[in-house]
Design a protein around this motif. Structure first.
Motif, PDB file in Angstrom:
ATOM      1  N   MET A   1       0.851  -1.173   0.000  1.00 38.80           N
ATOM      2  CA  MET A   1       0.000   0.000   0.000  1.00 38.80           C
ATOM      3  C   MET A   1       0.899   1.239   0.000  1.00 38.80           C
ATOM      4  SD  MET A   1      -2.783   1.218   2.884  1.00 38.80           S
ATOM      5  CE  MET A   1      -4.091   0.155   2.376  1.00 38.80           C
ATOM      6  N   ASN A   2       0.647   2.140  -0.926  1.00 35.08           N
ATOM      7  CA  ASN A   2       1.421   3.377  -0.956  1.00 35.08           C
ATOM      8  C   ASN A   2       0.626   4.504  -0.287  1.00 35.08           C
ATOM      9  OD1 ASN A   2      -0.411   4.441  -2.869  1.00 35.08           O
ATOM     10  ND2 ASN A   2       0.807   3.703  -4.579  1.00 35.08           N
ATOM     11  N   LYS A   3       1.191   5.702  -0.280  1.00 39.49           N
ATOM     12  CA  LYS A   3       0.574   6.814   0.436  1.00 39.49           C
ATOM     13  C   LYS A   3      -0.807   7.158  -0.101  1.00 39.49           C
ATOM     14  CE  LYS A   3       1.503  11.470   2.138  1.00 39.49           C
ATOM     15  NZ  LYS A   3       2.483  12.557   2.219  1.00 39.49           N
ATOM     16  N   SER A   4      -0.973   7.213  -1.408  1.00 36.48           N
ATOM     17  CA  SER A   4      -2.280   7.587  -1.966  1.00 36.48           C
ATOM     18  C   SER A   4      -3.329   6.518  -1.670  1.00 36.48           C
ATOM     19  CB  SER A   4      -2.193   7.867  -3.461  1.00 36.48           C
ATOM     20  OG  SER A   4      -1.821   6.715  -4.172  1.00 36.48           O
ATOM     21  N   GLU A   5      -2.931   5.243  -1.686  1.00 34.79           N
ATOM     22  CA  GLU A   5      -3.864   4.176  -1.326  1.00 34.79           C
ATOM     23  C   GLU A   5      -4.249   4.256   0.146  1.00 34.79           C
ATOM     24  OE1 GLU A   5      -2.356   0.827  -4.571  1.00 34.79           O
ATOM     25  OE2 GLU A   5      -1.454   0.872  -2.567  1.00 34.79           O
ATOM     26  N   LEU A   6      -3.289   4.615   0.999  1.00 33.33           N
ATOM     27  CA  LEU A   6      -3.576   4.785   2.420  1.00 33.33           C
ATOM     28  C   LEU A   6      -4.534   5.950   2.645  1.00 33.33           C
ATOM     29  CD1 LEU A   6      -3.126   3.967   5.347  1.00 33.33           C
ATOM     30  CD2 LEU A   6      -1.039   5.355   5.345  1.00 33.33           C
ATOM     31  N   ILE A   7      -4.337   7.042   1.931  1.00 31.19           N
ATOM     32  CA  ILE A   7      -5.243   8.197   2.027  1.00 31.19           C
ATOM     33  C   ILE A   7      -6.651   7.790   1.611  1.00 31.19           C
ATOM     34  CG2 ILE A   7      -5.791  10.448   0.987  1.00 31.19           C
ATOM     35  CD1 ILE A   7      -2.703  10.938   0.968  1.00 31.19           C
ATOM     36  N   ASP A   8      -6.777   7.038   0.530  1.00 38.51           N
ATOM     37  CA  ASP A   8      -8.090   6.555   0.081  1.00 38.51           C
ATOM     38  C   ASP A   8      -8.755   5.692   1.151  1.00 38.51           C
ATOM     39  OD1 ASP A   8      -7.654   7.848  -2.332  1.00 38.51           O
ATOM     40  OD2 ASP A   8      -7.118   6.017  -3.424  1.00 38.51           O
ATOM     41  N   ALA A   9      -7.978   4.803   1.767  1.00 38.78           N
ATOM     42  CA  ALA A   9      -8.521   3.912   2.792  1.00 38.78           C
ATOM     43  C   ALA A   9      -8.951   4.695   4.038  1.00 38.78           C
ATOM     44  CB  ALA A   9      -7.487   2.859   3.167  1.00 38.78           C
ATOM     45  N   ILE A  10      -8.151   5.669   4.456  1.00 37.96           N
ATOM     46  CA  ILE A  10      -8.503   6.491   5.617  1.00 37.96           C
ATOM     47  C   ILE A  10      -9.777   7.262   5.331  1.00 37.96           C
ATOM     48  CG2 ILE A  10      -7.807   8.501   6.993  1.00 37.96           C
ATOM     49  CD1 ILE A  10      -4.891   7.504   6.666  1.00 37.96           C
ATOM     50  N   ALA A  11      -9.873   7.863   4.145  1.00 35.19           N
ATOM     51  CA  ALA A  11     -11.056   8.642   3.780  1.00 35.19           C
ATOM     52  C   ALA A  11     -12.301   7.762   3.795  1.00 35.19           C
ATOM     53  CB  ALA A  11     -10.867   9.280   2.404  1.00 35.19           C
ATOM     54  N   ALA A  12     -12.202   6.560   3.251  1.00 37.64           N
ATOM     55  CA  ALA A  12     -13.355   5.651   3.204  1.00 37.64           C
ATOM     56  C   ALA A  12     -13.750   5.185   4.603  1.00 37.64           C
ATOM     57  CB  ALA A  12     -13.036   4.448   2.318  1.00 37.64           C
ATOM     58  N   ASP A  13     -12.773   4.797   5.418  1.00 37.61           N
ATOM     59  CA  ASP A  13     -13.061   4.297   6.763  1.00 37.61           C
ATOM     60  C   ASP A  13     -13.631   5.375   7.677  1.00 37.61           C
ATOM     61  OD1 ASP A  13     -12.118   1.841   5.991  1.00 37.61           O
ATOM     62  OD2 ASP A  13     -10.213   1.987   7.068  1.00 37.61           O
ATOM     63  N   ALA A  14     -13.103   6.591   7.553  1.00 34.23           N
ATOM     64  CA  ALA A  14     -13.526   7.677   8.445  1.00 34.23           C
ATOM     65  C   ALA A  14     -14.714   8.461   7.897  1.00 34.23           C
ATOM     66  CB  ALA A  14     -12.354   8.622   8.700  1.00 34.23           C
ATOM     67  N   GLY A  15     -15.079   8.221   6.656  1.00 36.44           N
ATOM     68  CA  GLY A  15     -16.183   8.951   6.050  1.00 36.44           C
ATOM     69  C   GLY A  15     -15.866  10.424   5.859  1.00 36.44           C
ATOM     70  N   ILE A  16     -14.603  10.701   5.498  1.00 36.54           N
ATOM     71  CA  ILE A  16     -14.171  12.085   5.271  1.00 36.54           C
ATOM     72  C   ILE A  16     -13.642  12.199   3.846  1.00 36.54           C
ATOM     73  CG2 ILE A  16     -13.656  12.557   7.698  1.00 36.54           C
ATOM     74  CD1 ILE A  16     -10.710  11.986   7.124  1.00 36.54           C
ATOM     75  N   SER A  17     -13.380  13.438   3.436  1.00 43.53           N
ATOM     76  CA  SER A  17     -12.866  13.651   2.082  1.00 43.53           C
ATOM     77  C   SER A  17     -11.411  13.190   1.995  1.00 43.53           C
ATOM     78  CB  SER A  17     -12.941  15.132   1.711  1.00 43.53           C
ATOM     79  OG  SER A  17     -12.002  15.882   2.462  1.00 43.53           O
ATOM     80  N   LYS A  18     -10.973  12.930   0.773  1.00 39.11           N
ATOM     81  CA  LYS A  18      -9.579  12.543   0.561  1.00 39.11           C
ATOM     82  C   LYS A  18      -8.638  13.672   0.973  1.00 39.11           C
ATOM     83  CE  LYS A  18     -10.363   9.195  -3.107  1.00 39.11           C
ATOM     84  NZ  LYS A  18     -10.078   8.816  -4.493  1.00 39.11           N
ATOM     85  N   GLU A  19      -9.060  14.899   0.767  1.00 39.28           N
ATOM     86  CA  GLU A  19      -8.233  16.051   1.150  1.00 39.28           C
ATOM     87  C   GLU A  19      -8.055  16.095   2.660  1.00 39.28           C
ATOM     88  OE1 GLU A  19      -5.662  19.046   0.674  1.00 39.28           O
ATOM     89  OE2 GLU A  19      -6.566  17.938  -0.977  1.00 39.28           O
ATOM     90  N   ALA A  20      -9.135  15.853   3.415  1.00 37.87           N
ATOM     91  CA  ALA A  20      -9.052  15.842   4.882  1.00 37.87           C
ATOM     92  C   ALA A  20      -8.181  14.677   5.354  1.00 37.87           C
ATOM     93  CB  ALA A  20     -10.439  15.753   5.494  1.00 37.87           C
ATOM     94  N   ALA A  21      -8.319  13.530   4.711  1.00 44.06           N
ATOM     95  CA  ALA A  21      -7.500  12.365   5.070  1.00 44.06           C
ATOM     96  C   ALA A  21      -6.026  12.639   4.787  1.00 44.06           C
ATOM     97  CB  ALA A  21      -7.971  11.139   4.307  1.00 44.06           C
TER      98      ALA A  21
END
Length: 96
Positions: A1-21
């Motif tokens: 998993m790279n940084k952008s994939e981690l950001i996508d996963a955080i955004a999905a799990d937390a229900g926040i935007s990718k920018e906020a993640a």
């Protein structure tokens, strides 16, 4: 998993935007870096501990020329996995 994939996963799990993640992840990495640079440890119970260690100066061998080289002393970052993380990734225990 790279940084952008981690950001996508955080955004999905937390229900926040990718920018906020992305801001949250960047803040986390910047604050861990600052803490380690000032000599502090960062402990996340169950996940692990980030710390630093001193490496002494030593003599090494250049593999191409076979000549001795001096390797300077330096401070390095370390990570020790916590018990919950260790158990989660232990595939031998999962198979039993």
């Amino acid at each position: 998993m790279n940084k952008s994939e981690l950001i996508d996963a955080i955004a999905a799990d937390a229900g926040i935007s990718k920018e906020a993640a992305k801001k949250a992840l960047n803040s986390f990495t910047e604050n861990v870096t600052k803490a380690l640079a000032s000599g502090d440890k960062v402990a996340l119970v169950g996940f692990g501990t980030f710390s630093t260690s001193e490496r002494a100066a030593r003599t090494g061998i250049n593999p191409q020329t076979k000549k001795e080289i001096k390797i300077a002393a330096k401070t390095v970052a370390k990570f020790k996995a916590g018990s919950e993380l260790s158990e989660a990734v232990d595939t031998k225990k999962k198979k039993k």
